[in-house]
Design an enzyme around this catalytic site. Structure first.
Site, short mmCIF file in Angstrom:
data_model
loop_
_atom_site.label_atom_id
_atom_site.label_comp_id
_atom_site.label_asym_id
_atom_site.label_seq_id
_atom_site.Cartn_x
_atom_site.Cartn_y
_atom_site.Cartn_z
N GLU A 109 66.28 -10.32 -41.30
CA GLU A 109 66.78 -11.05 -40.15
C GLU A 109 67.75 -11.99 -40.24
O GLU A 109 68.80 -12.14 -39.61
CB GLU A 109 65.51 -11.99 -39.83
CG GLU A 109 64.40 -11.16 -39.30
CD GLU A 109 64.50 -10.46 -38.00
OE1 GLU A 109 65.58 -10.56 -37.53
OE2 GLU A 109 63.63 -9.65 -37.95
N ASN B 219 71.71 -11.76 -39.00
CA ASN B 219 72.28 -12.68 -38.19
C ASN B 219 73.59 -13.17 -38.45
O ASN B 219 74.65 -13.27 -37.92
CB ASN B 219 71.46 -13.99 -38.21
CG ASN B 219 70.19 -13.89 -37.33
OD1 ASN B 219 70.15 -12.96 -36.38
ND2 ASN B 219 69.42 -14.92 -37.30
N ARG C 250 69.69 -7.32 -28.39
CA ARG C 250 68.68 -8.12 -29.45
C ARG C 250 67.56 -8.85 -28.58
O ARG C 250 67.56 -9.02 -27.61
CB ARG C 250 69.73 -9.41 -29.98
CG ARG C 250 71.20 -9.00 -30.64
CD ARG C 250 71.27 -9.14 -31.95
NE ARG C 250 69.97 -8.52 -32.80
CZ ARG C 250 70.18 -7.32 -33.49
NH1 ARG C 250 71.27 -6.53 -33.25
NH2 ARG C 250 69.14 -6.72 -34.16
N1 LIG Z 1 74.23 -17.05 -38.76
C1 LIG Z 1 74.51 -17.30 -37.59
N2 LIG Z 1 75.57 -17.70 -37.23
C2 LIG Z 1 75.88 -18.11 -35.79
N3 LIG Z 1 74.79 -17.91 -35.01
C3 LIG Z 1 73.78 -17.57 -35.17
C4 LIG Z 1 73.24 -17.25 -36.51
N4 LIG Z 1 71.92 -17.06 -36.68
C5 LIG Z 1 71.52 -16.94 -35.49
N5 LIG Z 1 72.53 -17.56 -34.46
C6 LIG Z 1 72.18 -17.78 -33.15
O1 LIG Z 1 70.86 -17.92 -32.72
C7 LIG Z 1 70.27 -17.13 -31.81
C8 LIG Z 1 69.13 -16.82 -32.44
O2 LIG Z 1 68.93 -16.09 -33.50
P1 LIG Z 1 67.77 -15.13 -33.64
O3 LIG Z 1 67.83 -14.25 -35.00
O4 LIG Z 1 66.26 -15.84 -33.47
O5 LIG Z 1 67.63 -13.94 -32.52
P2 LIG Z 1 68.72 -12.88 -32.21
O6 LIG Z 1 69.49 -12.42 -33.54
O7 LIG Z 1 69.55 -13.30 -31.15
O8 LIG Z 1 67.84 -11.57 -31.84
P3 LIG Z 1 67.04 -10.89 -32.92
O9 LIG Z 1 67.01 -11.41 -34.32
O10 LIG Z 1 65.64 -10.59 -32.33
O11 LIG Z 1 67.50 -9.50 -33.08
C9 LIG Z 1 71.27 -16.01 -32.03
O12 LIG Z 1 71.23 -15.22 -30.71
C10 LIG Z 1 72.54 -16.57 -32.09
O13 LIG Z 1 73.07 -17.13 -31.09
MG LIG Z 2 68.52 -12.20 -35.33
#
Ligand SMILES: Nc1ncnc2c1ncn2[C@@H]1O[C@H](COP(=O)(O)OP(=O)(O)OP(=O)(O)O)[C@@H](O)[C@H]1O
Ligand SMILES: [Mg+2]
Lengths: 145, 102
Positions: A48, A52, A106
């Site tokens: 995860e 990200n 996502r």
């Molecule tokens: N390393 C990062 N850099 C920039 N933005 C991030 C980062 N990690 C998370 N985010 C932001 O936080 C949001 C939520 O992250 P999360 O991992 O919970 O969900 P997601 O990645 O959108 O979906 P999923 O993990 O279910 O595929 C992301 O949509 C993004 O906007």
């Molecule tokens: Mg994610």
């Protein structure tokens, strides 16, 4: 508390490295003699955090992702995953279940999964500087091992 | 990422094997989409028995197929969900939308 073991690595934000990073973390964690369930939880949380970085931190370029693994005497594994990407404007909001800026590909469950599969999750982020995710999980000590 | 499919009457059974992460998800969504659109089934059985790893990218893969089946007026079940994948899918409440069967 001082770590009893430590490993560090950096890699490019290519999606093939998602598998590399979670496998490397699982290999490092193996010295704690974790159960299969514990290994799966750790691999999922690493996947995860690294995904990200690849998807969100560096949306249209390759960047560097680093991972530091540390082991403490009380059987705690600490994983720090760091990028120098775009950062998160509102971390509290980003951590909420189903919150995503990623569209239909996502589901917005990454942070929720990291939080529930690990014992602790800390997210520090500065816009245009990057994001650091720190997770800890205490691995059970098994009898007769 | 291999998807193998079999049609029995109005049911399409699609088996996924391997690691379902972001790296694999794009191909997987495209393959599943093609198979559904070619078969236009009444129901989809998505068999996860061969899945060795799944993270949140798998949630989007499953929900994409679910949405497509709903658009077609059909239903969907999940089969042979391994415990680690079930834990990820349940975190997102997927089990409340799609029955997990053996
Ligand atoms: N390393 C990062 N850099 C920039 N933005 C991030 C980062 N990690 C998370 N985010 C932001 O936080 C949001 C939520 O992250 P999360 O991992 O919970 O969900 P997601 O990645 O959108 O979906 P999923 O993990 O279910 O595929 C992301 O949509 C993004 O906007
Ligand atoms: Mg994610």
């Amino acid at each position: 508390m001082k770590p009893i073991n430590e490993a560090k690595m950096t890699f490019l934000s290519r999606s093939t490295n998602e598998g590399f990073a979670r496998t490397a973390a699982a290999c490092f964690a193996a010295q704690l003699d974790p159960t299969l369930d514990e290994i799966n939880d750790i691999k999922t949380a690493v996947s995860e955090a690294v995904t990200n970085c690849i998807v969100h931190a560096y949306p249209d370029r390759l960047g560097v992702v680093s991972m530091r693994l540390r082991l403490f005497e009380d059987n705690t594994l600490e994983i720090v995953i760091k990028d120098s990407g775009v950062g998160i404007p509102d971390v509290d909001r980003a951590r909420k279940p189903l919150y995503t800026t990623g569209g239909a590909d996502r589901s917005g469950m990454g942070f929720t999964i990291m939080e529930s599969f690990m014992d602790t999750l800390k997210v520090r982020s500065v816009q245009e500087k990057g994001t650091t995710v720190t997770m800890r999980r205490r691995v059970s000590r098994r009898l007769g091992g | 990422m291999p998807v193998s499919c079999m049609e029995t009457g109005q049911t399409l059974t699609a088996k996924i094997a391997g690691e379902v992460d972001h790296h694999a998800a794009k191909d997987l969504m495209a393959q599943l989409g093609r198979e559904i659109d070619a078969a236009l089934p009444q129901s989809l059985e998505l068999d996860l028995g061969g899945v060795s790893f799944m993270d949140s990218s798998g949630i989007a893969v499953v929900l994409r197929s679910y949405k497509r089946m709903k658009e077609l007026g059909g239903g969907m079940t999940l089969r042979q969900v391994p415990p680690h994948a079930a834990k990820v899918l349940r975190a997102a409440g997927v089990d409340k939308l799609i029955p997990f069967l053996n």
